[in-house]
Design an enzyme around this catalytic site. Structure first.
Site, short mmCIF file in Angstrom:
data_model
loop_
_atom_site.label_atom_id
_atom_site.label_comp_id
_atom_site.label_asym_id
_atom_site.label_seq_id
_atom_site.Cartn_x
_atom_site.Cartn_y
_atom_site.Cartn_z
N LYS A 68 77.74 -39.67 -23.55
CA LYS A 68 76.92 -40.55 -24.35
C LYS A 68 75.44 -40.27 -24.10
CE LYS A 68 80.18 -44.41 -23.97
NZ LYS A 68 80.31 -45.77 -23.37
N ASP A 131 73.64 -26.91 -28.29
CA ASP A 131 74.40 -27.89 -27.54
C ASP A 131 73.41 -28.78 -26.81
OD1 ASP A 131 76.06 -29.14 -25.88
OD2 ASP A 131 77.03 -27.33 -25.11
N GLY A 133 72.60 -32.30 -24.32
CA GLY A 133 73.15 -33.28 -23.39
C GLY A 133 73.29 -32.69 -22.01
N LYS A 134 74.06 -33.34 -21.18
CA LYS A 134 74.29 -32.85 -19.82
C LYS A 134 75.31 -31.73 -19.93
CE LYS A 134 75.12 -36.94 -18.07
NZ LYS A 134 75.48 -38.08 -17.26
N THR A 135 74.86 -30.51 -19.95
CA THR A 135 75.79 -29.42 -20.22
C THR A 135 76.24 -28.76 -18.95
OG1 THR A 135 74.57 -29.05 -22.21
CG2 THR A 135 76.11 -27.36 -21.58
N PHE A 180 67.19 -39.84 -9.63
CA PHE A 180 68.14 -40.42 -10.58
C PHE A 180 67.36 -41.24 -11.60
CE2 PHE A 180 71.58 -42.95 -12.31
CZ PHE A 180 72.54 -41.97 -12.48
#
Length: 211
Positions: A68, A131, A133-135, A180
């Site tokens: 997401k 692509d 996102g967190k790939t 984070f």
């Protein structure tokens, strides 16, 4: 596309004071600072859209959005590609498909990667793909088995970690220290996705929303 500039955020960057920006009031104690303001994210995303337009020329592209955490970046990136296309005589036809990767519990990345949704990526065959996102390597391996014509990876954030291997990301919004961060669809156990800015989570926030 090699040599596109990346914006590097230094290790000691404390972020902006919360008082300078608006954000959902209920997060007041849960975030320490606004790390990357929404306007800066948008401007940088527009810049990445330029790079993509230049690299893909007249191809149509299939955008594989990684849910997401990637949905806002993906939506804004595709929007900028469309706007740039309308303002030039070069229009990149863009299709978006969604897959979901689950790999985080609390703030720890787990080893096992689950690819949810859209298991059959055979529609990628012969397509050019961006692509977002967190790939992970695992996803790229999975994508490659469907023999796309070209694959590029766009990531809003790339973290500087010790012995950072060669980056898998072709278009990087910001290179940040290994902190984070939450907001702009990035979550901590599903919280903070509704923050517009990218923020540093506070200790209180980590405790409050821990699973």
């Amino acid at each position: 596309g090699v040599g596109w500039e990346r914006e590097t955020i230094k290790d000691d960057w404390p972020g902006y004071s919360l008082d300078l920006f608006t954000y959902p009031e209920h997060y007041h104690d849960d975030i320490e600072s606004v790390y990357i303001p929404h306007g800066v994210i948008m401007n940088r995303t527009e810049r990445l859209a330029h790079y993509i337009m230049n690299d893909f020329q007249d191809d149509n592209i299939m955008v594989l959005c990684v849910l997401k955490g990637g949905y806002k970046f993906c939506a804004d990136l595709v929007e900028f590609i469309k706007i740039l296309g309308r303002n030039s005589n070069k229009y990149l036809e863009t299709r978006v498909e969604f897959i979901r990767l689950k790999s985080y519990l609390n703030d720890q990345s787990t080893e096992d990667l689950h690819i949810i949704g859209c298991q059959d990526l055979s529609f990628l065959r012969g397509k050019a793909i961006v692509d977002t996102g967190k790939t992970m390597k695992a996803l790229l391996k999975h994508v490659e088995t469907f023999e796309p014509k070209m694959v590029k990876v766009a990531g809003l954030l790339v973290k500087r970690v010790p012995n950072m291997a060669e980056s898998l990301t072709d278009y990087v919004g910001f290179e940040i220290p290994n902190r984070f961060v939450v907001g702009y669809a990035l979550d901590y156990n599903e919280y903070f996705r509704d923050l517009n800015h990218i923020c540093v989570i506070s200790r209180t926030g980590k405790m409050k929303y821990k699973i």
